[in-house]
Write a protein that holds these residues in place. Structure first.
Motif, PDB file in Angstrom:
ATOM      1  N   HIS A  52      11.256   9.294 -13.233  1.00 28.75           N
ATOM      2  CA  HIS A  52      10.877   8.375 -12.142  1.00 28.75           C
ATOM      3  C   HIS A  52      10.219   7.118 -12.677  1.00 28.75           C
ATOM      4  N   VAL A  53      10.592   5.991 -12.096  1.00 33.53           N
ATOM      5  CA  VAL A  53       9.820   4.753 -12.249  1.00 33.53           C
ATOM      6  C   VAL A  53       9.497   4.290 -10.842  1.00 33.53           C
ATOM      7  N   ILE A  54       8.218   4.004 -10.607  1.00 35.52           N
ATOM      8  CA  ILE A  54       7.805   3.508  -9.286  1.00 35.52           C
ATOM      9  C   ILE A  54       7.245   2.114  -9.500  1.00 35.52           C
ATOM     10  N   GLY A  55       7.921   1.128  -8.946  1.00 42.40           N
ATOM     11  CA  GLY A  55       7.478  -0.256  -9.099  1.00 42.40           C
ATOM     12  C   GLY A  55       6.237  -0.504  -8.265  1.00 42.40           C
ATOM     13  N   VAL A  56       5.259  -1.185  -8.830  1.00 40.31           N
ATOM     14  CA  VAL A  56       4.037  -1.532  -8.095  1.00 40.31           C
ATOM     15  C   VAL A  56       3.716  -3.010  -8.329  1.00 40.31           C
ATOM     16  N   ALA A  57       2.570  -3.444  -7.789  1.00 36.86           N
ATOM     17  CA  ALA A  57       2.300  -4.882  -7.764  1.00 36.86           C
ATOM     18  C   ALA A  57       1.693  -5.437  -9.049  1.00 36.86           C
ATOM     19  N   THR A  60      -2.589  -3.117 -13.296  1.00 38.16           N
ATOM     20  CA  THR A  60      -3.853  -2.542 -12.829  1.00 38.16           C
ATOM     21  C   THR A  60      -3.586  -1.564 -11.689  1.00 38.16           C
ATOM     22  N   ASP A  61      -2.695  -1.955 -10.759  1.00 35.73           N
ATOM     23  CA  ASP A  61      -2.325  -1.039  -9.670  1.00 35.73           C
ATOM     24  C   ASP A  61      -1.647   0.207 -10.227  1.00 35.73           C
ATOM     25  N   ALA A  62      -0.806   0.037 -11.249  1.00 34.39           N
ATOM     26  CA  ALA A  62      -0.120   1.192 -11.844  1.00 34.39           C
ATOM     27  C   ALA A  62      -1.165   2.196 -12.341  1.00 34.39           C
ATOM     28  N   LEU A  63      -2.180   1.697 -13.061  1.00 39.62           N
ATOM     29  CA  LEU A  63      -3.223   2.583 -13.599  1.00 39.62           C
ATOM     30  C   LEU A  63      -4.024   3.226 -12.467  1.00 39.62           C
ATOM     31  N   ARG A  64      -4.430   2.391 -11.508  1.00 39.45           N
ATOM     32  CA  ARG A  64      -5.263   2.905 -10.407  1.00 39.45           C
ATOM     33  C   ARG A  64      -4.516   3.980  -9.611  1.00 39.45           C
ATOM     34  N   LEU A  65      -3.266   3.702  -9.249  1.00 39.83           N
ATOM     35  CA  LEU A  65      -2.517   4.658  -8.420  1.00 39.83           C
ATOM     36  C   LEU A  65      -2.171   5.919  -9.215  1.00 39.83           C
ATOM     37  N   ALA A  66      -1.870   5.771 -10.507  1.00 35.77           N
ATOM     38  CA  ALA A  66      -1.567   6.950 -11.326  1.00 35.77           C
ATOM     39  C   ALA A  66      -2.811   7.840 -11.437  1.00 35.77           C
ATOM     40  N   LEU A  67      -3.977   7.223 -11.596  1.00 29.91           N
ATOM     41  CA  LEU A  67      -5.223   8.007 -11.682  1.00 29.91           C
ATOM     42  C   LEU A  67      -5.466   8.760 -10.377  1.00 29.91           C
ATOM     43  N   ILE A  68      -5.343   8.044  -9.256  1.00 34.01           N
ATOM     44  CA  ILE A  68      -5.606   8.684  -7.951  1.00 34.01           C
ATOM     45  C   ILE A  68      -4.585   9.810  -7.726  1.00 34.01           C
ATOM     46  N   ALA A  69      -3.329   9.515  -8.056  1.00 35.54           N
ATOM     47  CA  ALA A  69      -2.272  10.523  -7.854  1.00 35.54           C
ATOM     48  C   ALA A  69      -2.486  11.741  -8.753  1.00 35.54           C
ATOM     49  N   ARG A 219       4.377   6.769  -4.979  1.00 38.01           N
ATOM     50  CA  ARG A 219       5.289   6.085  -4.060  1.00 38.01           C
ATOM     51  C   ARG A 219       4.631   5.886  -2.684  1.00 38.01           C
ATOM     52  N   ARG A 220       3.906   6.929  -2.249  1.00 38.22           N
ATOM     53  CA  ARG A 220       3.214   6.845  -0.951  1.00 38.22           C
ATOM     54  C   ARG A 220       2.035   5.877  -1.032  1.00 38.22           C
ATOM     55  N   LEU A 221       1.230   6.040  -2.100  1.00 42.90           N
ATOM     56  CA  LEU A 221       0.002   5.239  -2.211  1.00 42.90           C
ATOM     57  C   LEU A 221       0.300   3.742  -2.293  1.00 42.90           C
ATOM     58  N   ARG A 222       1.422   3.366  -2.913  1.00 37.60           N
ATOM     59  CA  ARG A 222       1.712   1.932  -3.073  1.00 37.60           C
ATOM     60  C   ARG A 222       2.045   1.284  -1.736  1.00 37.60           C
ATOM     61  N   ASN A 223       2.386   2.104  -0.744  1.00 40.50           N
ATOM     62  CA  ASN A 223       2.887   1.575   0.525  1.00 40.50           C
ATOM     63  C   ASN A 223       2.116   2.177   1.703  1.00 40.50           C
ATOM     64  N   HIS A 224       0.792   1.943   1.701  1.00 39.39           N
ATOM     65  CA  HIS A 224      -0.064   2.373   2.825  1.00 39.39           C
ATOM     66  C   HIS A 224      -0.036   3.861   3.114  1.00 39.39           C
ATOM     67  N   GLY A 225       0.288   4.669   2.124  1.00 35.13           N
ATOM     68  CA  GLY A 225       0.299   6.120   2.351  1.00 35.13           C
ATOM     69  C   GLY A 225       1.383   6.575   3.305  1.00 35.13           C
ATOM     70  N   ASP A 234      -1.833   9.259   3.597  1.00 36.38           N
ATOM     71  CA  ASP A 234      -3.057   8.818   2.900  1.00 36.38           C
ATOM     72  C   ASP A 234      -3.390   7.421   3.386  1.00 36.38           C
ATOM     73  N   CYS A 235      -4.670   7.033   3.154  1.00 36.94           N
ATOM     74  CA  CYS A 235      -5.008   5.617   3.314  1.00 36.94           C
ATOM     75  C   CYS A 235      -4.631   4.967   1.990  1.00 36.94           C
ATOM     76  N   GLY A 236      -3.471   4.376   1.936  1.00 34.10           N
ATOM     77  CA  GLY A 236      -2.970   3.840   0.667  1.00 34.10           C
ATOM     78  C   GLY A 236      -3.264   2.372   0.498  1.00 34.10           C
ATOM     79  N   TYR A 237      -2.388   1.695  -0.199  1.00 32.96           N
ATOM     80  CA  TYR A 237      -2.627   0.307  -0.615  1.00 32.96           C
ATOM     81  C   TYR A 237      -1.386  -0.555  -0.344  1.00 32.96           C
ATOM     82  N   THR A 238      -1.616  -1.878  -0.391  1.00 36.26           N
ATOM     83  CA  THR A 238      -0.480  -2.800  -0.400  1.00 36.26           C
ATOM     84  C   THR A 238      -0.215  -3.083  -1.875  1.00 36.26           C
ATOM     85  N   ALA A 239       0.544  -2.252  -2.517  1.00 38.98           N
ATOM     86  CA  ALA A 239       0.704  -2.356  -3.977  1.00 38.98           C
ATOM     87  C   ALA A 239       2.163  -2.182  -4.366  1.00 38.98           C
TER      88      ALA A 239
END
Ligand code: PLP
Length: 397
Positions: A52-57, A60-69, A219-225, A234-239
């Protein structure tokens, strides 16, 4: 003038392709999650040989979302290195956790497995829950020693999230075969900041992983959960990765292997030209292949070399002059000067000299000659007879 990086030359190669792709995006007005996003994710996953590759913004977002996930949250520590860009630590803070540093290896500049082991065994945690994850950084494009780090992580039950933001196309041997940087931990995080080996025309990033569940969470977190248009798990992000940036990345990805090969050629030319000088050249261990995002030399005379290069209109940089444990933004972590001597020494001696795919052999020669001449002139000065303390002091730096 010798440029540090030549983005205009890259653009010349891709502009026709990209304009065609942009015209299509405008026609369909598919600015968010348009077809180029999934197309780039598939192409980059194939390039990396990862599920899988999940494109993000951004990186920094890649690191943050990977950590949370990966389950990192408030009260957890994440272990990383001080010799990196601030975003490695910012992402940990943004995930609600505390960054904890271990020093780098003096030969390679990447995380020192012995220092990691010592910290893990010390059980002297800086936060309530102790460590939950490790972020090794592939500094300047050289993969961190993932085999040793994974072993320590496995023993301690920690997730490994690789900061591969500088390592597009770098390789390392893991499990007995060559694998791409960013594919051997729980997740690998990439930045497509314009100056990276694979750079967008703005901010962009990606998470690479072989873990289906982690991929789904990112994938969920990058798009508002989102699980459907107005249902949110989830309460996700615009990422999200921007469609226009994805179109640029598709075009540049086709050329990445060629561009990286040229960077490796340039690195090899620098090695030949500079090996007889006193500067320390980047070490590439036998089980790793750098993509030479940066070519970083080290010298006690760094400032002198830098001044000479700039005088000759040769662009250069320092990555990084202040290690993270001494950054004002991270003062609350309570670290002091002297805590990570290897990182501090690197910060005082590193110099990034020009390297990019469109650099000519003549330019490499000119940079090398300037460094060589500067050091030779300095050596000649310090060899002059000493006619008195006052006079000799004017000849040393
Ligand atoms: C090592 C490292 N980590 C993280 C980042 C953050 O990436 P971005 O600027 O895309 O957020 C960068 C980018 O410069 C980086 O070099």
């Amino acid at each position: 003038m010798i440029k540090f990086l030549d983005l205009a030359a890259q653009n010349n190669e891709i502009v026709i392709d990209v304009e065609r792709a942009f015209a299509q995006i405008h026609e369909t007005t598919s600015y968010i999650d348009g077809p180029p996003v999934a197309a780039f994710e598939a192409a980059f996953a194939e390039f990396l040989n990862v599920r899988h590759v999940i494109g993000v913004a951004s990186g920094t977002d890649a690191l943050r979302l990977a950590l949370i996930a990966a389950g990192v949250s408030a009260g957890d520590e994440v272990i990383t290195v001080p010799m990196t860009f601030i975003a490695t630590a910012s992402a940990i803070m943004q995930a609600g956790a505390t960054p904890v540093f271990v020093d780098i290896d003096p030969a390679t500049g990447t995380m020192c497995p012995r220092a990691l082991q010592r910290y893990v065994e010390s059980r002297q945690w800086k936060s309530a829950n102790g460590p939950r994850a490790i972020i090794p950084v592939d500094l300047y494009g050289l993969p961190a020693p993932m085999n040793e780090i994974r072993e320590i992580a496995r023993g301690a039950g920690l997730a490994v999230i690789e900061d591969a933001c500088q390592a597009h196309g770098a390789r390392l041997t893991c499990d007995g075969r060559w694998q791409m940087a960013g594919t051997v931990g729980a997740a690998g995080c990439f930045s497509f900041y314009p100056g990276k080996n694979l750079g967008a025309w703005g901010d962009a990033g990606a998470v690479a992983t072989n873990d289906d569940e982690l991929a789904e969470r990112v994938r969920r977190l990058r798009n508002h959960g989102r699980i459907s248009h107005y249902a949110h798990a989830d309460c996700g992000y615009t990422a999200r990765l921007d469609t226009m940036q994805a179109a640029v990345l598709i075009s540049k990805l086709k050329r990445l292997a060629k561009w990286n090969a040229r960077r490796r050629e340039i690195a090899s030319l620098y090695r030949q030209r500079l090996e007889s000088t006193e500067v320390d050249l980047p070490l590439e261990p036998a089980d790793a292949e750098s993509c030479y995002h940066l070519f970083v030399i080290r010298s006690a005379r760094r400032d002198l070399i830098r001044a000479s290069l700039l005088e000759q209109a040769i662009d250069c940089g320092i990555h990084y002059p202040v290690p993270l444990h001494l950054q004002p933004a991270l003062r609350s972590l309570g670290y002091q000067e002297g805590d990570f001597p290897v990182s501090e020494h690197w910060a005082d001696t590193v110099l990034s000299i020009p390297i990019h795919a469109h650099m000519s052999d003549g330019e490499v020669e000119q940079v090398s000659r300037t460094i060589e001449d500067t050091l030779a002139r300095q050596a000649a000065r310090t060899d002059e007879p000493d006619f008195g303390a006052e006079e000799s002091s004017t000849h040393t730096d």
